[in-house]
Design a protein around this motif. Structure first.
Motif, PDB file in Angstrom:
ATOM      1  N   UNK A  24       1.004  -1.143   0.184  1.00 41.65           N
ATOM      2  CA  UNK A  24      -0.105   0.091   0.107  1.00 41.65           C
ATOM      3  C   UNK A  24       0.791   1.344  -0.080  1.00 41.65           C
ATOM      4  N   UNK A  25       0.593   2.042  -0.867  1.00 43.51           N
ATOM      5  CA  UNK A  25       1.427   3.416  -1.364  1.00 43.51           C
ATOM      6  C   UNK A  25       0.355   4.495  -0.961  1.00 43.51           C
ATOM      7  N   UNK A  26       0.775   5.250  -0.028  1.00 41.27           N
ATOM      8  CA  UNK A  26       0.024   6.348   0.524  1.00 41.27           C
ATOM      9  C   UNK A  26       0.763   7.738   0.249  1.00 41.27           C
ATOM     10  N   UNK A  27       0.116   8.457  -0.512  1.00 41.93           N
ATOM     11  CA  UNK A  27       0.729   9.756  -1.045  1.00 41.93           C
ATOM     12  C   UNK A  27      -0.012  10.307  -2.182  1.00 41.93           C
ATOM     13  N   UNK A  28       0.648  11.239  -2.992  1.00 41.71           N
ATOM     14  CA  UNK A  28       0.037  11.817  -4.075  1.00 41.71           C
ATOM     15  C   UNK A  28       1.303  11.448  -5.262  1.00 41.71           C
TER      16      UNK A  28
ATOM     17  N   UNK B 111      -7.374   2.394   0.671  1.00 38.98           N
ATOM     18  CA  UNK B 111      -7.509   3.300   1.508  1.00 38.98           C
ATOM     19  C   UNK B 111      -6.815   2.708   2.794  1.00 38.98           C
ATOM     20  N   UNK B 112      -6.131   3.626   3.641  1.00 37.00           N
ATOM     21  CA  UNK B 112      -5.562   3.340   4.861  1.00 37.00           C
ATOM     22  C   UNK B 112      -6.609   2.965   5.809  1.00 37.00           C
ATOM     23  N   UNK B 113      -6.807   1.901   6.398  1.00 33.59           N
ATOM     24  CA  UNK B 113      -8.072   1.675   7.237  1.00 33.59           C
ATOM     25  C   UNK B 113      -8.074   2.508   8.532  1.00 33.59           C
ATOM     26  N   UNK B 114      -7.003   2.955   9.083  1.00 31.80           N
ATOM     27  CA  UNK B 114      -7.054   3.485  10.451  1.00 31.80           C
ATOM     28  C   UNK B 114      -7.328   4.875  10.409  1.00 31.80           C
ATOM     29  N   UNK B 115      -6.604   5.590   9.437  1.00 36.21           N
ATOM     30  CA  UNK B 115      -6.802   7.320   9.480  1.00 36.21           C
ATOM     31  C   UNK B 115      -7.473   7.583   8.119  1.00 36.21           C
ATOM     32  N   UNK B 116      -7.746   6.619   7.281  1.00 31.05           N
ATOM     33  CA  UNK B 116      -8.784   6.834   6.036  1.00 31.05           C
ATOM     34  C   UNK B 116      -7.985   7.674   5.057  1.00 31.05           C
TER      35      UNK B 116
ATOM     36  N   UNK C 102       1.674  -5.412   7.791  1.00 27.49           N
ATOM     37  CA  UNK C 102       1.606  -4.133   8.636  1.00 27.49           C
ATOM     38  C   UNK C 102       0.292  -3.513   8.627  1.00 27.49           C
ATOM     39  N   UNK C 103      -0.367  -3.485   7.338  1.00 31.72           N
ATOM     40  CA  UNK C 103      -1.674  -2.815   7.324  1.00 31.72           C
ATOM     41  C   UNK C 103      -2.801  -3.463   8.257  1.00 31.72           C
ATOM     42  N   UNK C 104      -2.439  -4.838   8.236  1.00 33.03           N
ATOM     43  CA  UNK C 104      -3.614  -5.599   8.881  1.00 33.03           C
ATOM     44  C   UNK C 104      -3.323  -5.275  10.409  1.00 33.03           C
ATOM     45  N   UNK C 105      -1.986  -5.453  11.018  1.00 28.44           N
ATOM     46  CA  UNK C 105      -1.628  -5.300  12.188  1.00 28.44           C
ATOM     47  C   UNK C 105      -2.196  -3.799  12.709  1.00 28.44           C
ATOM     48  N   UNK C 106      -1.809  -2.821  11.819  1.00 28.69           N
ATOM     49  CA  UNK C 106      -1.975  -1.654  12.333  1.00 28.69           C
ATOM     50  C   UNK C 106      -3.758  -1.614  12.658  1.00 28.69           C
ATOM     51  N   UNK C 107      -4.375  -2.069  11.639  1.00 31.70           N
ATOM     52  CA  UNK C 107      -6.021  -1.874  11.769  1.00 31.70           C
ATOM     53  C   UNK C 107      -6.299  -2.730  13.037  1.00 31.70           C
ATOM     54  N   UNK C 108      -5.785  -4.175  13.294  1.00 31.48           N
ATOM     55  CA  UNK C 108      -5.879  -4.673  14.356  1.00 31.48           C
ATOM     56  C   UNK C 108      -5.701  -3.991  15.868  1.00 31.48           C
TER      57      UNK C 108
END
Length: 684
Positions: free
Chosen positions: A422-426, A437-442, A468-474
């Motif tokens: 998952x790449x987050x940015x512009x 979508x990043x699940x914690x901060x949207x 990391x995405x799943x663990x952060x969400x969990x």
């Protein structure tokens, strides 16, 4: 009868040690020497047998002391026998038999056998046992902290009770003491071997001098008489010494098992059919050497092959073990155990789509390892024992989807396509992939192929792998729902943990003043407002004081928050300043007058228009403060804090509400960023 036996042991063993010391000084008659030598050999033989039949070394924890007393007893017998040999030229039937019958009356044969026994005991058995005892003592002491932590972890997780934990701690301490004692006791055996050589040489030289000089014996007669007696004395001492050396080696080389040594040896050999077949064939192959006798090797090889033929095949053993596991672990679908297992609702569950199962594969993913690390992190952060996460595949989920459930209810879901990050940015439009979508901060992002991770990082994007995405969400789900995850059994474990260090605090609180359920409700109230409950001692002390006058849940919660006030407020301090939003005194007084008790606690009964205006004003002030880089909190009176939170928590969930009591003892600076007067806010 038990008392009598206990008293018997209390007196006999100390008296025996005293008599051993007396033997070194007081001369003993030859018939008594014979009795004591027979006792010495029997005790050594019993010690070897006991060391072979115990299931674990701790079952014979008195062995180091027995070894010391037996060595001292044997040395005392050497001294007593030496006295008789030098004074009378006779030391009893046992020594005479060993000097004549065992070695055939030959001085050379006796010396050779004696030296062989000494070499076997000193250089082979004793030297090896000493090294094993030294290494065992070192490894046992090094492993103690880890074993103690494992016991505490099992106790905190509720896998064992306090009595079992106490017994396991006692076993760990006893094991360390045993191997430490064995490290020192092995030196007794080494010193005993050296003493046997020295005593035998003294007997030989002293006997010949006494025989020739004092008694006027012929030199050859003196040599024959005293040498055979000295060798007999040395041999009769070396036999029990060798037995005790063997017992020492057996004790320090034993591993923990469920049976005695003989049973374990036969069982483990019987599991190796191929090795037995190869060994029997090798024994028969030795018959091909021309100079070797054929009959002994044929008999031995054929016997081993016959035994191997009667042993089960390794495949059959594995199949029976697997069938036993299936029968034991998979009950009938209609059995009560199976139905209960299906009925059980897991407190925390992570369901994965079939194409995400690779995340829990230990060879290709580390999701399960990260879940274990998350449990430790949550315990240190919030002070709760996060329940085990049941991870399973769910065919009902869409491909690449996962679902986080609490008590069977979905509280979070997301996507984690295989082979992507998952790449987050512009500026990610030029990269292939699908939007995410990043699940914690949207935060918006894109799932791009894993091989393009470097290109995505070059654009300035933050790249996160699927696990990391799943663990952060969990982790965020656990923090948000910590109050729901804190069960009654978890509270009991926490109370027992406090009891071990501060027993008076627990005894004063529960069950004398509050039940376990009432304590659970207070702790859940704290967790519901993201307040860690690690400082349980302070929380329990505050509850003990308040519970003496009231058991109202809101009052108990406020007293606990008051005790944790500085720690709660410190979480919202930025650069040494706490930014506060307050209520105009007349508004606060009118809200206090609007409080009404209900079954769910105190509630603010105000008209909808006024409530909407209050929520709107607080939301506006929150946004203004956040635009200026501040994280504000609302500060009100303790009686109003909880009802006001119930009113605004749904509309403005991220706005913390503190009471004046919680910030009263704080040392940081407090800056007011807004005052709510009713319908309109007043700028500070």
């Amino acid at each position: 009868m038990l008392v009598a036996k206990g008293r018997f042991g209390q007196f006999v063993v100390p008296m025996g040690v005293v008599l051993v010391i007396v033997m070194m000084v007081v001369p003993l008659p030859s018939f008594l020497i014979d009795m004591l030598l027979a006792l010495n050999i029997t005790v050594a033989l019993l010690t070897v047998l006991v060391s072979m039949f115990v299931s674990r070394p701790l079952d014979f924890s008195v062995f180091p002391s027995v070894l010391l007393v037996a060595t001292l007893f044997r040395l005392a017998l050497n001294i007593s026998a030496t006295r008789l040999v030098l004074l009378d030229g006779y030391a009893g039937k046992v020594i005479e038999a060993f000097g004549h019958f065992v070695v055939g009356g030959s001085l050379v044969v006796g010396l050779v056998i004696f030296m062989i026994l000494v070499v076997i005991q000193f250089l082979v058995i004793t030297k090896g046992a000493e090294r094993v005892a030294e290494v065992g003592a070192r490894f046992t002491l090094d492993a103690m902290p880890g074993k103690q932590m494992a016991i505490d972890a099992d106790l905190n997780a509720g896998l064992i009770d306090e009595a079992t934990a106490k017994q396991r701690r006692s076993d760990v301490a006893a094991e360390a003491d045993f191997y430490g004692s064995m490290d020192g006791a092995s030196k007794f055996v080494k010193g005993d071997a050296i003493a046997a050589i020295v005593i035998t040489l003294i007997n030989l030289i002293g006997g010949m001098v006494i025989g020739i000089v004092q008694r006027g014996m012929d030199p050859m007669d003196a040599v024959e008489t005293y040498s055979l007696l000295s060798i007999g004395d040395g041999l009769v001492s070396q036999v029990p010494a060798l037995l005790l050396s063997v017992a020492t080696g057996l004790m320090v080389t034993r591993s923990v098992s469920d049976g005695d040594m003989g049973s374990q040896v036969l069982y483990q050999f019987s599991q190796q059919k191929r090795a037995m077949q190869i060994g029997g064939g090798a024994a028969l192959a030795l018959c091909l050497i021309p100079s070797l006798p054929k009959l002994p090797f044929i008999l031995v090889g054929a016997g081993v092959l016959l035994i191997a033929q009667r042993l089960p095949n390794p495949e059959d053993i594995a199949d029976r073990a697997l069938e036993g596991e299936i029968v034991e672990d998979v009950p009938s679908p209609d059995s009560p155990e199976a139905l209960i297992g299906e009925m059980r609702v897991d407190p925390l569950e992570l369901a994965l789509a079939p194409d995400l199962v690779d995340l829990v594969d230990t060879n290709s993913g580390d999701l399960l390892e990260r879940v274990r690390a998350l449990r430790r992190k949550v315990a240190l952060e919030l002070g709760i024992l996060m329940p085990p996460v049941r991870t399973r595949d769910d065919l009902a989920l869409d491909l690449s989807a996962y679902s986080i459930r609490i008590s069977g209810v979905e509280v979070g879901a997301g996507q984690a396509p295989p082979g992507t990050v998952l790449a987050i940015g512009d500026g990610l439009d030029f990269l292939p992939g699908r939007a995410g979508v990043e699940p914690v901060f949207g935060l918006p992002g894109k799932w791009v192929p894993a091989e393009l991770r470097h290109q995505a990082e070059l654009t300035g994007a933050t790249v996160v792998d699927r696990a990391s995405v799943i663990i952060t969400h969990l982790a965020e789900v656990v923090r948000t729902n910590a109050a729901r995850l804190l069960g009654r059994e978890d509270v009991r474990s926490l109370v027992e943990m406090v009891r071990r260090g501060n027993p008076v605090v627990v005894e004063e609180l529960t069950p004398a003043l509050l039940s376990l359920g009432q304590v659970q409700k207070v702790l859940q109230g704290l967790l519901d407002e993201n307040v860690p409950i690690r400082d349980l001692v302070r929380i329990f002390e505050a509850l003990s004081l308040t519970a003496k006058t009231t058991t109202d849940p809101d009052m108990l919660l406020e007293s606990a928050r008051g005790a944790l006030g500085p720690a709660i407020a410190a979480r919202f301090v930025s650069d040494g300043t706490l930014y506060a939003i307050t209520l105009e005194p007349r508004l606060e007084q009118s809200l206090l007058e609007a409080l009404r008790p209900t079954d769910s606690g105190l509630q603010l009964l105000v008209d909808p228009q006024r409530a909407e205006s209050l929520i709107s004003d607080l939301g506006r002030l929150l946004e203004q403060a956040e635009q200026q880089g501040a994280t504000p909190v609302v500060v009100v009176s303790p009686q109003l804090r909880m009802p006001l939170r119930r009113l605004i928590s749904v509309a403005v969930p991220r706005l913390p509400i503190l009471s004046y009591a919680e910030i009263a003892k704080c040392t940081f600076r407090i800056e007011t960023v807004g005052v709510v007067s009713g319908a309109y806010p007043i700028a500070a």
